[in-house]
Design a protein around this motif. Structure first.
Motif, PDB file in Angstrom:
ATOM      1  N   LEU A  39       0.824  -1.204   0.000  1.00 16.54           N
ATOM      2  CA  LEU A  39       0.000   0.000   0.000  1.00 16.54           C
ATOM      3  C   LEU A  39       0.863   1.262   0.000  1.00 16.54           C
ATOM      4  CD1 LEU A  39      -2.697  -1.102   2.610  1.00 16.54           C
ATOM      5  CD2 LEU A  39      -2.954  -1.025   0.108  1.00 16.54           C
ATOM      6  N   ARG A  40       1.899   1.273   0.811  1.00 15.64           N
ATOM      7  CA  ARG A  40       2.772   2.444   0.904  1.00 15.64           C
ATOM      8  C   ARG A  40       3.470   2.702  -0.428  1.00 15.64           C
ATOM      9  NH1 ARG A  40       2.816   6.076   3.415  1.00 15.64           N
ATOM     10  NH2 ARG A  40       4.895   6.263   4.244  1.00 15.64           N
ATOM     11  N   LEU A  41       3.900   1.621  -1.114  1.00 17.36           N
ATOM     12  CA  LEU A  41       4.550   1.780  -2.414  1.00 17.36           C
ATOM     13  C   LEU A  41       3.587   2.318  -3.473  1.00 17.36           C
ATOM     14  CD1 LEU A  41       6.745  -1.435  -2.565  1.00 17.36           C
ATOM     15  CD2 LEU A  41       7.554   0.929  -2.506  1.00 17.36           C
ATOM     16  N   PRO A  45      -0.859   6.986   2.197  1.00 11.99           N
ATOM     17  CA  PRO A  45      -0.150   7.569   3.343  1.00 11.99           C
ATOM     18  C   PRO A  45      -0.232   6.645   4.564  1.00 11.99           C
ATOM     19  CG  PRO A  45      -1.728   9.141   2.421  1.00 11.99           C
ATOM     20  CD  PRO A  45      -1.965   7.828   1.760  1.00 11.99           C
ATOM     21  N   GLU A  46       0.788   6.716   5.376  1.00  9.10           N
ATOM     22  CA  GLU A  46       0.838   5.883   6.578  1.00  9.10           C
ATOM     23  C   GLU A  46      -0.402   6.070   7.444  1.00  9.10           C
ATOM     24  OE1 GLU A  46       3.842   5.065  10.336  1.00  9.10           O
ATOM     25  OE2 GLU A  46       4.582   6.126   8.582  1.00  9.10           O
ATOM     26  N   SER A  47      -0.886   7.305   7.495  1.00 10.50           N
ATOM     27  CA  SER A  47      -2.053   7.601   8.318  1.00 10.50           C
ATOM     28  C   SER A  47      -3.314   6.882   7.821  1.00 10.50           C
ATOM     29  CB  SER A  47      -2.303   9.109   8.358  1.00 10.50           C
ATOM     30  OG  SER A  47      -2.533   9.600   7.051  1.00 10.50           O
ATOM     31  N   MET A  53      -6.037  -1.257   5.988  1.00 12.50           N
ATOM     32  CA  MET A  53      -5.737  -2.624   6.431  1.00 12.50           C
ATOM     33  C   MET A  53      -6.947  -3.219   7.146  1.00 12.50           C
ATOM     34  SD  MET A  53      -3.360  -4.917   6.287  1.00 12.50           S
ATOM     35  CE  MET A  53      -1.955  -3.917   5.920  1.00 12.50           C
ATOM     36  N   HIS A  54      -7.593  -2.424   7.972  1.00 12.35           N
ATOM     37  CA  HIS A  54      -8.804  -2.867   8.667  1.00 12.35           C
ATOM     38  C   HIS A  54      -9.877  -3.254   7.640  1.00 12.35           C
ATOM     39  CE1 HIS A  54     -11.811  -3.045  11.849  1.00 12.35           C
ATOM     40  NE2 HIS A  54     -12.591  -2.265  11.109  1.00 12.35           N
ATOM     41  N   ASP A  55     -10.059  -2.404   6.625  1.00 13.28           N
ATOM     42  CA  ASP A  55     -11.043  -2.685   5.573  1.00 13.28           C
ATOM     43  C   ASP A  55     -10.691  -3.962   4.804  1.00 13.28           C
ATOM     44  OD1 ASP A  55     -12.366  -0.376   6.287  1.00 13.28           O
ATOM     45  OD2 ASP A  55     -11.579   0.817   4.602  1.00 13.28           O
ATOM     46  N   ILE A  56      -9.411  -4.183   4.585  1.00 12.10           N
ATOM     47  CA  ILE A  56      -8.965  -5.381   3.859  1.00 12.10           C
ATOM     48  C   ILE A  56      -9.334  -6.639   4.639  1.00 12.10           C
ATOM     49  CG2 ILE A  56      -6.885  -6.682   3.202  1.00 12.10           C
ATOM     50  CD1 ILE A  56      -5.701  -3.890   2.361  1.00 12.10           C
ATOM     51  N   PHE A  57      -9.066  -6.642   5.934  1.00 12.62           N
ATOM     52  CA  PHE A  57      -9.364  -7.842   6.719  1.00 12.62           C
ATOM     53  C   PHE A  57     -10.870  -8.050   6.863  1.00 12.62           C
ATOM     54  CE2 PHE A  57      -4.905  -7.994   7.327  1.00 12.62           C
ATOM     55  CZ  PHE A  57      -4.638  -9.339   7.552  1.00 12.62           C
TER      56      PHE A  57
END
Length: 183
Positions: A39-41, A45-47, A53-57
């Motif tokens: 995602l970062r690549l 943004p880190e924020s 990530m929560h949405d992905i899981f």
């Protein structure tokens, strides 16, 4: 973690209860770092990456009923990650469209980021069609973070031949992407 183990964890997601909790924990510990780097690549943004990530899981849990174990668990996980990233891009695009007047123009010497991203996505699709083995090898290196020795084993090539192959693939990919940068 191999595909059979990932398949088993996705089946555990389908089961619910304690099995689901265990599967989420295992998948998170194995893949969260890889997903975050991915995602970062791609400019998240880190924020925002933690929320995504929560949405992905959550999407893993919602979509797991449609999964049939066939030794492709890792690919299924990555397809969900890419789908959620695409959703994020679409949402950001909607928000940007609402924020600007329809008549705005790009300044001379500037570029249209959405058009560039669309061009690159299209070129990546063409590249994948033209060089499926090369695209798969790049995916193993970038998405799955495999080293060249592992990729060599998967391709059935020597380490030296794999290094040369990857160099050629990078050059070919660059030719596809460069078409987006010159027009």
């Amino acid at each position: 973690m191999n595909n059979a183990e990932v398949d088993a964890l996705i089946v555990d997601l389908q089961a619910g209860g304690a099995q689901r909790k265990h599967a989420v924990t295992q998948l998170y510990s194995e893949f969260s770092g890889k997903f975050t780097r991915f995602l970062r690549l791609r400019g998240v943004p880190e924020s925002e990456s933690e929320d995504l990530m929560h949405d992905i899981f959550l999407a893993f849990i919602k979509r797991c009923d449609g999964f049939t174990p066939s030794g492709q668990g890792r690919g299924w996980l990555w397809s969900v990650v890419r789908s959620k990233l695409a959703d994020r891009y679409r949402q950001a695009s909607k928000e940007n469209t609402e924020a600007y007047d329809d008549n705005w123009e790009i300044e001379s010497g500037s570029y249209d980021e959405a058009r560039l991203q669309a061009c690159i996505a299209g070129q990546l699709s063409v590249f994948t069609r033209d060089y499926p083995e090369g695209a798969q090898a790049l995916s193993w290196v970038i998405d799955d973070e495999l080293d060249l020795r592992s990729v060599a084993e998967l391709l059935g090539r020597s380490y030296g031949a794999t290094r040369e192959f990857m160099s050629q693939i990078r050059s070919r990919l660059r030719a596809y992407i460069d078409q987006c940068l010159v027009g």
